[in-house]
Design an enzyme around this catalytic site. Structure first.
Site, PDB file in Angstrom:
ATOM      1  N   TYR A  77     -31.539 -23.792  -2.716  1.00  0.00           N
ATOM      2  CA  TYR A  77     -32.361 -24.308  -3.827  1.00  0.00           C
ATOM      3  C   TYR A  77     -33.535 -25.133  -3.319  1.00  0.00           C
ATOM      4  CZ  TYR A  77     -33.547 -27.055  -8.038  1.00  0.00           C
ATOM      5  OH  TYR A  77     -34.203 -27.652  -9.088  1.00  0.00           O
TER       6      TYR A  77
HETATM    7  N1  NAP Z   1     -31.894 -29.862 -14.652  1.00  0.00           N
HETATM    8  C1  NAP Z   1     -32.253 -30.645 -13.644  1.00  0.00           C
HETATM    9  O1  NAP Z   1     -31.556 -31.626 -13.301  1.00  0.00           O
HETATM   10  C2  NAP Z   1     -33.527 -30.389 -12.908  1.00  0.00           C
HETATM   11  C3  NAP Z   1     -33.957 -31.356 -11.980  1.00  0.00           C
HETATM   12  C4  NAP Z   1     -35.135 -31.142 -11.262  1.00  0.00           C
HETATM   13  C5  NAP Z   1     -35.881 -29.993 -11.490  1.00  0.00           C
HETATM   14  N2  NAP Z   1     -35.435 -29.063 -12.390  1.00  0.00           N
HETATM   15  C6  NAP Z   1     -36.259 -27.866 -12.571  1.00  0.00           C
HETATM   16  O2  NAP Z   1     -36.566 -27.740 -13.936  1.00  0.00           O
HETATM   17  C7  NAP Z   1     -36.782 -26.369 -14.247  1.00  0.00           C
HETATM   18  C8  NAP Z   1     -36.041 -26.020 -15.533  1.00  0.00           C
HETATM   19  O3  NAP Z   1     -34.663 -26.232 -15.327  1.00  0.00           O
HETATM   20  P1  NAP Z   1     -33.622 -26.513 -16.519  1.00  0.00           P
HETATM   21  O4  NAP Z   1     -32.776 -27.649 -16.080  1.00  0.00           O
HETATM   22  O5  NAP Z   1     -34.303 -26.569 -17.819  1.00  0.00           O
HETATM   23  O6  NAP Z   1     -32.707 -25.206 -16.374  1.00  0.00           O
HETATM   24  P2  NAP Z   1     -32.193 -24.135 -17.447  1.00  0.00           P
HETATM   25  O7  NAP Z   1     -31.810 -24.795 -18.705  1.00  0.00           O
HETATM   26  O8  NAP Z   1     -31.187 -23.335 -16.711  1.00  0.00           O
HETATM   27  O9  NAP Z   1     -33.483 -23.241 -17.706  1.00  0.00           O
HETATM   28  C9  NAP Z   1     -33.996 -22.406 -16.710  1.00  0.00           C
HETATM   29  C10 NAP Z   1     -35.008 -21.490 -17.361  1.00  0.00           C
HETATM   30  O10 NAP Z   1     -35.522 -20.592 -16.378  1.00  0.00           O
HETATM   31  C11 NAP Z   1     -35.446 -19.273 -16.888  1.00  0.00           C
HETATM   32  N3  NAP Z   1     -35.280 -18.302 -15.805  1.00  0.00           N
HETATM   33  C12 NAP Z   1     -34.337 -18.313 -14.829  1.00  0.00           C
HETATM   34  N4  NAP Z   1     -34.458 -17.217 -14.059  1.00  0.00           N
HETATM   35  C13 NAP Z   1     -35.510 -16.508 -14.560  1.00  0.00           C
HETATM   36  C14 NAP Z   1     -36.120 -15.274 -14.204  1.00  0.00           C
HETATM   37  N5  NAP Z   1     -35.667 -14.525 -13.172  1.00  0.00           N
HETATM   38  N6  NAP Z   1     -37.165 -14.846 -14.930  1.00  0.00           N
HETATM   39  C15 NAP Z   1     -37.618 -15.562 -15.981  1.00  0.00           C
HETATM   40  N7  NAP Z   1     -37.086 -16.736 -16.362  1.00  0.00           N
HETATM   41  C16 NAP Z   1     -36.039 -17.198 -15.661  1.00  0.00           C
HETATM   42  C17 NAP Z   1     -34.244 -19.287 -17.818  1.00  0.00           C
HETATM   43  O11 NAP Z   1     -34.347 -18.278 -18.814  1.00  0.00           O
HETATM   44  P3  NAP Z   1     -33.548 -16.896 -18.845  1.00  0.00           P
HETATM   45  O12 NAP Z   1     -32.175 -17.160 -18.312  1.00  0.00           O
HETATM   46  O13 NAP Z   1     -33.600 -16.530 -20.291  1.00  0.00           O
HETATM   47  O14 NAP Z   1     -34.364 -15.977 -18.003  1.00  0.00           O
HETATM   48  C18 NAP Z   1     -34.399 -20.656 -18.465  1.00  0.00           C
HETATM   49  O15 NAP Z   1     -35.257 -20.589 -19.560  1.00  0.00           O
HETATM   50  C19 NAP Z   1     -36.336 -25.568 -13.021  1.00  0.00           C
HETATM   51  O16 NAP Z   1     -37.467 -25.158 -12.292  1.00  0.00           O
HETATM   52  C20 NAP Z   1     -35.544 -26.579 -12.200  1.00  0.00           C
HETATM   53  O17 NAP Z   1     -35.591 -26.291 -10.822  1.00  0.00           O
HETATM   54  C21 NAP Z   1     -34.288 -29.228 -13.100  1.00  0.00           C
END
Ligand code: NAP
Length: 292
Positions: free
Chosen positions: A186
């Site tokens: 990651y």
């Molecule tokens: N949650 C945390 O603690 C955290 C912390 C730091 C950074 N982040 C970053 O924040 C961002 C959003 O994360 P989140 O926590 O909101 O996660 P999440 O709820 O799992 O959402 C991830 C999103 O990415 C989409 N996605 C995943 N694979 C994809 C693909 N191959 N093509 C198109 N869309 C795709 C998913 O949609 P589908 O499954 O419908 O495709 C979903 O809408 C990420 O970049 C993550 O690295 C998160």
């Protein structure tokens, strides 16, 4: 951690570790009204909350992710509240799908003013458990690095030609703090895009295209939910995280960084060997010591 069981002062702890959030509706509306904003990963989590907030402020939001039904639900709800949203289901791990996506979007909307690169894939797995799973490394890179890079390549020419555009990258605080065991796939993929975009930013700013990176702290979404330890830690709600992303969209800062990250970054660089040794001990104490 269940909300009712959180100790007194929890919101303060969340603010201290993750930074305060908050851009007023008026300021956001002034910045984004009538802008075309493409938000990747807007079917769930931070991306969904970001798209909803931007649409409520008057932006036209283009929703991109794989799950078409969920994108449609989000778009329908945005429209029922008077907002403007369009759905573009696409797998961002597929370069051909990205070319098709950008062709369609530019044909239907003429421009993308802001790209919010938010879609992401997280994996927490030791290297011993990855021996037979090279695809973990391939998939995290496809979604967190190569897909976003391809999307930027497709959108940049039209942005530079117009002399304006903004790219907001939702990165992680983890690329600024010392690297931790179990997060290799990651963090390497998120670091790769972070560095790539910082190099590109220097080349395109002169043409009116700016970039902002949000080094996001912990957010309680379906991404962090499978890791029990993270559930107990102070983190933002998706709406609070969306506030930070919307601040980046409206104010175009170079980066948004949680308060704990800068000292951790500096200390980790200054004391690299002891920090790595400390984290190695933590890995062993938490069941990572067995040779395999
Ligand atoms: N949650 C945390 O603690 C955290 C912390 C730091 C950074 N982040 C970053 O924040 C961002 C959003 O994360 P989140 O926590 O909101 O996660 P999440 O709820 O799992 O959402 C991830 C999103 O990415 C989409 N996605 C995943 N694979 C994809 C693909 N191959 N093509 C198109 N869309 C795709 C998913 O949609 P589908 O499954 O419908 O495709 C979903 O809408 C990420 O970049 C993550 O690295 C998160």
């Amino acid at each position: 951690m269940v909300a009712g069981k959180r100790p007194l002062g929890w919101p303060l702890l969340v603010a201290l570790t993750n930074g305060r959030t908050g851009i007023s509706d008026e300021r956001l509306a002034a910045a984004v009204r009538d802008k075309v904003i493409l938000v990747t990963g807007s079917s769930y989590g931070i991306g969904e909350a970001t798209a909803r907030r931007l649409a409520a402020a008057g932006a036209t939001v283009l929703l991109v992710a794989r799950t078409a039904d969920q994108l449609q639900l989000v778009a329908d709800d945005i429209r029922s509240r008077g907002g403007t949203a369009y759905v573009y289901p696409a797998n961002l791990a597929d370069p051909d799908a990205i070319e098709e996506l950008v062709r369609t979007v530019l044909a239907e909307h003429e421009r993308v003013d802001v790209l919010v690169n938010n879609a992401g894939k997280s994996i927490r797995r030791s290297i011993a458990d990855t021996y037979q799973r090279f695809h973990d490394i391939e998939r995290t890179n496809a979604v967190n690095y190569l897909g976003p890079a391809k999307l930027v390549l497709e959108l940049l020419p039209s942005m530079r030609e117009r002399g304006s555009g903004h790219i907001v990258n939702v990165s992680t605080a983890g690329v600024r703090t010392p690297p931790m065991a179990r997060w290799s796939a990651y963090l390497a993929s998120k670091s790769a895009f972070d560095v790539w975009l910082r190099c590109v930013a220097q080349e395109v700013r002169g043409d009116g295209v700016t970039t902002s990176t949000v080094y996001m702290g912990l957010v309680h979404t379906r991404m962090s939910e499978p890791t029990p330890l993270l559930n107990k830690m102070p983190g933002l709600t998706p709406e609070q995280a969306a506030d930070q992303v919307c601040t980046a969209v409206a104010e175009r800062p170079h980066n948004i960084t949680p308060p704990f990250v800068r000292p951790a970054d500096a200390l980790g660089n200054l004391l690299r060997v002891p920090t790595d040794r400390l984290l190695e001990q933590y890995f062993r104490r938490t069941g990572g010591g067995k040779k395999r």
